[in-house]
Scaffold this active site. Structure first.
Site, PDB file in Angstrom:
ATOM      1  N   HIS A  37     -33.511 -24.508   2.539  1.00  0.00           N
ATOM      2  CA  HIS A  37     -34.353 -25.229   1.576  1.00  0.00           C
ATOM      3  C   HIS A  37     -34.479 -26.710   1.959  1.00  0.00           C
ATOM      4  O   HIS A  37     -35.566 -27.293   1.879  1.00  0.00           O
ATOM      5  CB  HIS A  37     -33.744 -25.155   0.166  1.00  0.00           C
ATOM      6  CG  HIS A  37     -33.682 -23.777  -0.405  1.00  0.00           C
ATOM      7  ND1 HIS A  37     -32.496 -23.174  -0.746  1.00  0.00           N
ATOM      8  CD2 HIS A  37     -34.660 -22.882  -0.715  1.00  0.00           C
ATOM      9  CE1 HIS A  37     -32.740 -21.978  -1.241  1.00  0.00           C
ATOM     10  NE2 HIS A  37     -34.046 -21.773  -1.221  1.00  0.00           N
ATOM     11  N   ARG A 189     -28.122 -15.052   0.018  1.00  0.00           N
ATOM     12  CA  ARG A 189     -27.294 -13.844  -0.052  1.00  0.00           C
ATOM     13  C   ARG A 189     -26.022 -13.942   0.791  1.00  0.00           C
ATOM     14  O   ARG A 189     -25.081 -13.175   0.585  1.00  0.00           O
ATOM     15  CB  ARG A 189     -28.103 -12.616   0.377  1.00  0.00           C
ATOM     16  CG  ARG A 189     -29.230 -12.274  -0.599  1.00  0.00           C
ATOM     17  CD  ARG A 189     -30.082 -11.138  -0.093  1.00  0.00           C
ATOM     18  NE  ARG A 189     -31.217 -10.898  -0.970  1.00  0.00           N
ATOM     19  CZ  ARG A 189     -31.261  -9.980  -1.919  1.00  0.00           C
ATOM     20  NH1 ARG A 189     -30.202  -9.230  -2.142  1.00  0.00           N
ATOM     21  NH2 ARG A 189     -32.328  -9.822  -2.666  1.00  0.00           N
TER      22      ARG A 189
END
Length: 282
Positions: A37, A189
């Site tokens: 990100h 994840r």
């Protein structure tokens, strides 16, 4: 840095920014902010005056309740990271702000064919959930530019088609996948992986590089290369959910006319689903 939770409030702020002729970039996230990100945010800050990061865990894109419950929630850590990286605005709405009805009754936006192939073949309505919420965010924030990572290449491709088909005046920019030093794609994840599973997951990118190398050598056909790769992965204990080669310009299956291709790989390690891809130019 401003943290805005209400749609009407952010609309007023957007209106003011537009009146000042400042450009806006949107980085849409579901939180659990990581280096992937941050690389997208860095790019956004380079090309626009105002960077807005949205954090919304989208229930419409999950196939079952267990997945959404297990999605990592690290909001205070996210706020601190985004502040440290000089994000201008965080849009952090509650679910009832974005979904005014239950998800089964809500109006949806879908890119039909592209949403039902590859990842979408087993994950029914997943991409429909993605495009519905992305369309809502585009309507609320009205960015000049929206940036998405290439790790979710099918999602990126679908959003580009959404923008084109719906005549959004938004430029979509893709940002290369950020990886750990050992090659594993950085993902929300990964937090669920044990140390042993993390080491096992290193074989994902290793196999993708093997496939790329063999395709470029042209000594075996693609079906044979994928069969060898599949055996390598299953022998190590992976459950393979997707292993496909597609034309990168259309997502259609690879053909002899394909010059730009992409290899998609999705695997499951103890109920943790990891995805990755690699580009190949012929």
């Amino acid at each position: 840095m401003k943290i805005i939770k209400e749609i009407e409030k952010i609309k007023k702020i957007i209106k003011k920014i537009k009146m000042e002729n400042k450009s806006i970039s949107l980085v849409a996230t579901m939180g659990n902010i990581h280096k992937g990100h941050l690389s997208i945010i860095k790019k956004a800050k380079e090309i626009t005056n105002v960077t807005i990061v949205s954090i919304f865990i989208n229930p419409m894109q999950f196939n079952n309740e267990k997945d959404i419950k297990n999605y990592p929630r690290t909001i205070e850590q996210d706020f601190n990271l985004l502040k440290k990286n000089n994000v201008d605005i965080i849009f952090y709405p509650k679910e009832k702000q974005i979904l005014k009805k239950t998800k089964s009754l809500h109006t949806f936006v879908e890119v039909p064919y592209l949403s039902n192939i590859l990842e979408g073949k087993k994950r029914k309505k997943h991409f429909r959930g993605v495009t519905t919420i992305i369309a809502k965010l585009f309507n609320i924030i009205q960015p000049n530019i929206a940036l998405f990572g290439e790790k979710d290449y099918q999602q990126l491709f679908i959003i580009k088609n959404l923008v084109n088909d719906m005549n959004y005046d938004i430029k979509i920019i893709s940002v290369p996948t950020i990886r750990h030093k050992n090659g594993l794609a950085i993902s929300s994840r990964n937090i669920h992986l044990t140390k042993k599973q993390f080491m096992l997951a290193l074989n994902i990118y290793k196999n993708l590089k093997y496939i790329k190398k063999e395709i470029k050598k042209r000594q075996k056909n693609i079906k044979e290369i994928l069969l060898i790769s599949r055996k390598k992965l299953t022998n190590k204990g992976f459950v393979i959910d997707l292993l496909k080669v597609s034309d990168r310009t259309s997502l259609a299956p690879f053909s002899k006319n394909s010059k730009k291709i992409i290899v998609f790989l999705s695997v499951i390690i103890k109920n943790i689903r990891l995805i990755d891809n690699i580009k190949v130019n012929l």
